[in-house]
Design a protein around this motif. Structure first.
Motif, PDB file in Angstrom:
ATOM      1  N   ALA A 166      -7.837   0.996  -1.063  1.00 25.88           N
ATOM      2  CA  ALA A 166      -6.736   1.952  -1.189  1.00 25.88           C
ATOM      3  C   ALA A 166      -7.191   3.174  -1.991  1.00 25.88           C
ATOM      4  O   ALA A 166      -6.973   4.322  -1.590  1.00 25.88           O
ATOM      5  CB  ALA A 166      -5.535   1.279  -1.845  1.00 25.88           C
ATOM      6  N   GLN A 167      -7.871   2.882  -3.096  1.00 22.97           N
ATOM      7  CA  GLN A 167      -8.326   3.978  -3.961  1.00 22.97           C
ATOM      8  C   GLN A 167      -9.318   4.885  -3.226  1.00 22.97           C
ATOM      9  O   GLN A 167      -9.285   6.109  -3.375  1.00 22.97           O
ATOM     10  CB  GLN A 167      -8.978   3.388  -5.214  1.00 22.97           C
ATOM     11  N   ALA A 168     -10.183   4.304  -2.430  1.00 23.70           N
ATOM     12  CA  ALA A 168     -11.178   5.084  -1.688  1.00 23.70           C
ATOM     13  C   ALA A 168     -10.507   6.084  -0.759  1.00 23.70           C
ATOM     14  O   ALA A 168     -11.103   7.090  -0.382  1.00 23.70           O
ATOM     15  CB  ALA A 168     -12.084   4.146  -0.889  1.00 23.70           C
ATOM     16  N   HIS A 169      -9.257   5.787  -0.397  1.00 25.77           N
ATOM     17  CA  HIS A 169      -8.532   6.680   0.524  1.00 25.77           C
ATOM     18  C   HIS A 169      -7.340   7.344  -0.163  1.00 25.77           C
ATOM     19  O   HIS A 169      -6.384   7.734   0.488  1.00 25.77           O
ATOM     20  CB  HIS A 169      -8.080   5.888   1.758  1.00 25.77           C
ATOM     21  N   ARG A 170      -7.386   7.445  -1.475  1.00 29.81           N
ATOM     22  CA  ARG A 170      -6.390   8.142  -2.307  1.00 29.81           C
ATOM     23  C   ARG A 170      -5.012   7.487  -2.300  1.00 29.81           C
ATOM     24  O   ARG A 170      -4.017   8.104  -2.651  1.00 29.81           O
ATOM     25  CB  ARG A 170      -6.269   9.628  -1.897  1.00 29.81           C
ATOM     26  N   ALA A 171      -4.942   6.232  -1.870  1.00 30.37           N
ATOM     27  CA  ALA A 171      -3.670   5.494  -1.922  1.00 30.37           C
ATOM     28  C   ALA A 171      -3.731   4.495  -3.085  1.00 30.37           C
ATOM     29  O   ALA A 171      -4.745   4.418  -3.782  1.00 30.37           O
ATOM     30  CB  ALA A 171      -3.432   4.768  -0.605  1.00 30.37           C
ATOM     31  N   THR A 172      -2.654   3.741  -3.267  1.00 31.36           N
ATOM     32  CA  THR A 172      -2.695   2.655  -4.244  1.00 31.36           C
ATOM     33  C   THR A 172      -2.303   1.357  -3.535  1.00 31.36           C
ATOM     34  O   THR A 172      -1.578   1.382  -2.532  1.00 31.36           O
ATOM     35  CB  THR A 172      -1.711   2.870  -5.415  1.00 31.36           C
ATOM     36  N   ALA A 173      -2.790   0.257  -4.079  1.00 31.19           N
ATOM     37  CA  ALA A 173      -2.403  -1.054  -3.546  1.00 31.19           C
ATOM     38  C   ALA A 173      -2.019  -1.959  -4.700  1.00 31.19           C
ATOM     39  O   ALA A 173      -2.689  -1.983  -5.735  1.00 31.19           O
ATOM     40  CB  ALA A 173      -3.542  -1.669  -2.749  1.00 31.19           C
ATOM     41  N   GLU A 174      -0.931  -2.669  -4.496  1.00 34.35           N
ATOM     42  CA  GLU A 174      -0.485  -3.645  -5.490  1.00 34.35           C
ATOM     43  C   GLU A 174      -0.521  -5.009  -4.806  1.00 34.35           C
ATOM     44  O   GLU A 174      -0.009  -5.157  -3.689  1.00 34.35           O
ATOM     45  CB  GLU A 174       0.949  -3.282  -5.900  1.00 34.35           C
ATOM     46  N   ILE A 198       4.234   9.552  10.027  1.00 33.67           N
ATOM     47  CA  ILE A 198       3.324   8.769   9.189  1.00 33.67           C
ATOM     48  C   ILE A 198       4.155   8.250   8.014  1.00 33.67           C
ATOM     49  O   ILE A 198       4.798   9.034   7.303  1.00 33.67           O
ATOM     50  CB  ILE A 198       2.144   9.631   8.706  1.00 33.67           C
ATOM     51  N   PRO A 199       4.207   6.918   7.827  1.00 28.16           N
ATOM     52  CA  PRO A 199       5.066   6.359   6.782  1.00 28.16           C
ATOM     53  C   PRO A 199       4.466   6.495   5.381  1.00 28.16           C
ATOM     54  O   PRO A 199       3.279   6.784   5.235  1.00 28.16           O
ATOM     55  CB  PRO A 199       5.169   4.895   7.176  1.00 28.16           C
ATOM     56  N   ASN A 200       5.296   6.271   4.388  1.00 27.66           N
ATOM     57  CA  ASN A 200       4.821   6.292   2.999  1.00 27.66           C
ATOM     58  C   ASN A 200       4.053   5.027   2.642  1.00 27.66           C
ATOM     59  O   ASN A 200       3.130   5.071   1.834  1.00 27.66           O
ATOM     60  CB  ASN A 200       6.013   6.389   2.033  1.00 27.66           C
ATOM     61  N   GLU A 201       4.509   3.906   3.204  1.00 25.50           N
ATOM     62  CA  GLU A 201       4.007   2.623   2.719  1.00 25.50           C
ATOM     63  C   GLU A 201       3.629   1.685   3.864  1.00 25.50           C
ATOM     64  O   GLU A 201       4.122   1.843   4.984  1.00 25.50           O
ATOM     65  CB  GLU A 201       5.091   1.928   1.876  1.00 25.50           C
ATOM     66  N   ALA A 202       2.789   0.716   3.534  1.00 31.83           N
ATOM     67  CA  ALA A 202       2.494  -0.379   4.470  1.00 31.83           C
ATOM     68  C   ALA A 202       2.461  -1.675   3.671  1.00 31.83           C
ATOM     69  O   ALA A 202       2.098  -1.681   2.488  1.00 31.83           O
ATOM     70  CB  ALA A 202       1.156  -0.144   5.162  1.00 31.83           C
ATOM     71  N   PHE A 203       2.860  -2.763   4.312  1.00 29.28           N
ATOM     72  CA  PHE A 203       2.932  -4.062   3.637  1.00 29.28           C
ATOM     73  C   PHE A 203       2.166  -5.108   4.433  1.00 29.28           C
ATOM     74  O   PHE A 203       2.304  -5.182   5.656  1.00 29.28           O
ATOM     75  CB  PHE A 203       4.389  -4.503   3.487  1.00 29.28           C
ATOM     76  N   HIS A 213      -3.670  15.520   7.963  1.00 27.62           N
ATOM     77  CA  HIS A 213      -4.423  16.019   6.809  1.00 27.62           C
ATOM     78  C   HIS A 213      -3.514  16.304   5.613  1.00 27.62           C
ATOM     79  O   HIS A 213      -3.991  16.437   4.501  1.00 27.62           O
ATOM     80  CB  HIS A 213      -5.197  17.286   7.202  1.00 27.62           C
ATOM     81  N   THR A 214      -2.209  16.405   5.859  1.00 23.51           N
ATOM     82  CA  THR A 214      -1.280  16.649   4.741  1.00 23.51           C
ATOM     83  C   THR A 214      -0.711  15.341   4.195  1.00 23.51           C
ATOM     84  O   THR A 214       0.143  15.354   3.320  1.00 23.51           O
ATOM     85  CB  THR A 214      -0.096  17.526   5.212  1.00 23.51           C
ATOM     86  N   THR A 215      -1.148  14.216   4.730  1.00 18.87           N
ATOM     87  CA  THR A 215      -0.587  12.925   4.311  1.00 18.87           C
ATOM     88  C   THR A 215      -1.680  12.025   3.735  1.00 18.87           C
ATOM     89  O   THR A 215      -2.866  12.358   3.793  1.00 18.87           O
ATOM     90  CB  THR A 215       0.029  12.173   5.520  1.00 18.87           C
ATOM     91  N   ILE A 259       0.859  -1.188   0.000  1.00 14.89           N
ATOM     92  CA  ILE A 259       0.000   0.000   0.000  1.00 14.89           C
ATOM     93  C   ILE A 259       0.889   1.230   0.000  1.00 14.89           C
ATOM     94  O   ILE A 259       1.752   1.391   0.881  1.00 14.89           O
ATOM     95  CB  ILE A 259      -0.920   0.007   1.237  1.00 14.89           C
ATOM     96  N   ARG A 260       0.683   2.091  -1.001  1.00 18.32           N
ATOM     97  CA  ARG A 260       1.499   3.299  -1.101  1.00 18.32           C
ATOM     98  C   ARG A 260       0.652   4.530  -0.827  1.00 18.32           C
ATOM     99  O   ARG A 260      -0.343   4.784  -1.516  1.00 18.32           O
ATOM    100  CB  ARG A 260       2.135   3.399  -2.487  1.00 18.32           C
ATOM    101  N   GLY A 261       1.001   5.280   0.211  1.00 22.01           N
ATOM    102  CA  GLY A 261       0.315   6.531   0.538  1.00 22.01           C
ATOM    103  C   GLY A 261       1.296   7.685   0.433  1.00 22.01           C
ATOM    104  O   GLY A 261       2.102   7.729  -0.493  1.00 22.01           O
ATOM    105  N   LYS A 262       1.224   8.585   1.402  1.00 23.43           N
ATOM    106  CA  LYS A 262       2.151   9.724   1.402  1.00 23.43           C
ATOM    107  C   LYS A 262       2.471  10.036   2.864  1.00 23.43           C
ATOM    108  O   LYS A 262       1.573  10.302   3.666  1.00 23.43           O
ATOM    109  CB  LYS A 262       1.473  10.913   0.731  1.00 23.43           C
ATOM    110  N   GLY A 263       3.750   9.973   3.200  1.00 29.19           N
ATOM    111  CA  GLY A 263       4.143  10.147   4.589  1.00 29.19           C
ATOM    112  C   GLY A 263       4.193  11.607   5.019  1.00 29.19           C
ATOM    113  O   GLY A 263       4.053  12.520   4.200  1.00 29.19           O
ATOM    114  N   GLY A 264       4.396  11.804   6.323  1.00 24.45           N
ATOM    115  CA  GLY A 264       4.514  13.161   6.846  1.00 24.45           C
ATOM    116  C   GLY A 264       4.544  13.159   8.357  1.00 24.45           C
ATOM    117  O   GLY A 264       4.791  12.126   8.997  1.00 24.45           O
ATOM    118  N   HIS A 265       4.242  14.343   8.941  1.00 19.65           N
ATOM    119  CA  HIS A 265       4.279  14.481  10.404  1.00 19.65           C
ATOM    120  C   HIS A 265       3.017  13.878  11.023  1.00 19.65           C
ATOM    121  O   HIS A 265       1.910  14.104  10.533  1.00 19.65           O
ATOM    122  CB  HIS A 265       4.401  15.963  10.784  1.00 19.65           C
TER     123      HIS A 265
END
Ligand SMILES: [Zn+2]
Ligand SMILES: [Zn+2]
Length: 396
Positions: free
Chosen positions: A285-293, A252-257, A206-208, A195-201
């Motif tokens: 994943a898509q429902a939450h603006r992330a991607t999943a492979e 907050i990490p970028n990815e989860a496995f 809200h910025t991630t 799962i690929r999202g976007k990391g941050g503080h």
């Protein structure tokens, strides 16, 4: 019908051999000492041996004395596995594993010895009308040693009409045996979801695009694949065994496995689960603006017993342990077996020999306190001997 020979004179030697293997367990494809000991036993019986198949695997051949014993089509194979597991044994008997972190926790020491016992009985009294190939394979525990032996020409160099195998079964009391027609063990397929999202503080979520709650939702929804999607009379397993993400609490990490295993008794159910894994993961994943492979890693196929061979095996079990102790309808297990590869190519059957002591269930396979039940050495040797004699009698 001839009377099978008495195994009693050989039991002492079989126990000694099994305990020696137990004390010297070797992991998949490292079974050099084990296959050396096996080869030495078979050579002492005078059997020709073909070594180095699939690495440390070997095949010994015994041709009976019958007039058509060498005819093509009058050959069968009996298979045992030789490898141990990366388990630290906790038993304290005198033949406990001498190799730290390695243990015969699945009883393959016993399988190997039972088959040597069968080979001994048959070699001493080879009055049957056919040829037997004794197959000792490496790397059953996740190594697909059966497939490697096949890639090295197992069934081309040693054509056989049917192939048989036994596994000890702690849930079944010693003195009982069982088999079934059709699937007896599941296919095993590993999966990985990235799962690929976007990391941050951590204080500015809200910025991630936080992949952790998304991963948690996916794991929760995967539980419905079997419970709501698979026919209750069918069997399937989806287990997530590992989740990995993040470093410390304020990032907050970028990815989860997500890592798991998916097991079924049939190809259609497997296909359905694989599609479900894809659908649920990518859409959540898509429902939450992330991607999943989703990556599927096929493992062992379903172990499927053919009807004639399974019925035949059940009859032989009945002869060896008594009809009341032989079951022709045991439930399949969701564990898996690389013998399934052999059964994809050659008809055959895979059965259970009870391992529980004193009429009770025994310590589970792969447990650090497990041990193979030595009462089975003579029983298993007689089983293999009887199976061969009856097989060629029915071919007459
Ligand atoms: Zn095992
Ligand atoms: Zn095993």
């Amino acid at each position: 019908m001839q009377t099978p020979p008495d195994v009693t004179p050989y039991i002492g030697k079989l126990i000694q051999f099994r305990r020696d293997l137990h004390a010297h367990p070797e992991l998949k494809f490292e079974e050099t000492r084990t296959s050396g000991q096996v080869a030495a036993w078979l050579q002492a019986l005078g059997l020709p041996i073909h070594r180095g198949m699939g690495g440390t695997g070997l095949v010994a051949t015994l041709r009976g004395m019958g007039p058509n014993a060498g005819d093509p089509g009058r050959a069968i194979g009996l298979r045992a596995d030789m490898d141990a597991l990366p388990v630290q044994e906790v038993n304290n008997f005198d033949y406990v594993s001498a190799n730290p972190g390695r243990m015969h926790a699945c009883g393959h020491d016993g399988h190997t010895t039972m088959l040597l016992g069968g080979a001994t009985l048959l070699a001493k009294n080879p009055d049957f009308n056919g040829t037997v190939h004794f197959i000792f394979q490496p790397g059953e525990e996740g190594g697909a040693g059966a497939r490697f032996m096949m890639e090295d020409g197992l069934f081309d160099k040693f054509p056989m009409k049917s192939v048989f195998a036994l596994h000890n079964w702690p849930a079944l009391p010693a003195g009982e045996m069982g088999v079934r027609i059709g699937p007896i063990m599941a296919s095993a397929n590993r999966f990985e979801i990235r799962i690929r999202g976007k990391g941050g503080h951590a204080a500015q979520p809200h910025t991630t695009i936080d992949p952790i709650p998304i991963a948690c939702t996916i794991v929760g929804e995967l539980q419905k694949l079997v419970s709501r999607g698979v026919d209750p009379l069918d069997s399937a397993v989806v287990t997530v065994g590992k989740i990995e993400s993040g470093t410390v609490e304020n990032i907050i990490p970028n990815e989860a496995f997500i890592y798991g295993t998916c097991r079924t008794l049939g190809a259609a159910t497997l296909q359905q689960l694989v599609e479900g894994l894809q659908r649920i993961s990518t859409n959540i994943a898509q429902a939450h603006r992330a991607t999943a492979e989703v990556i599927i890693k096929p493992g062992y196929p379903t172990t499927v017993n053919t009807p004639d061979e399974a019925r035949f095996m059940a009859r032989v079990m009945g002869e060896v342990v008594g009809a009341g102790n032989a079951h022709d309808d045991v439930l399949p297990a969701m564990t898996s077996e690389d013998f399934g590869f052999m059964l994809e190519k050659v008809p055959g059957a895979y059965g259970f020999i009870g391992n529980g002591p004193d009429g009770k269930p025994g310590v589970n396979l792969h447990n650090a306190a497990y041990d193979f039940n030595d009462d089975n050495l003579g029983r298993g040797a007689s089983f293999w001997d009887t199976l061969v004699r009856r097989w060629f009698e029915q071919q007459a």
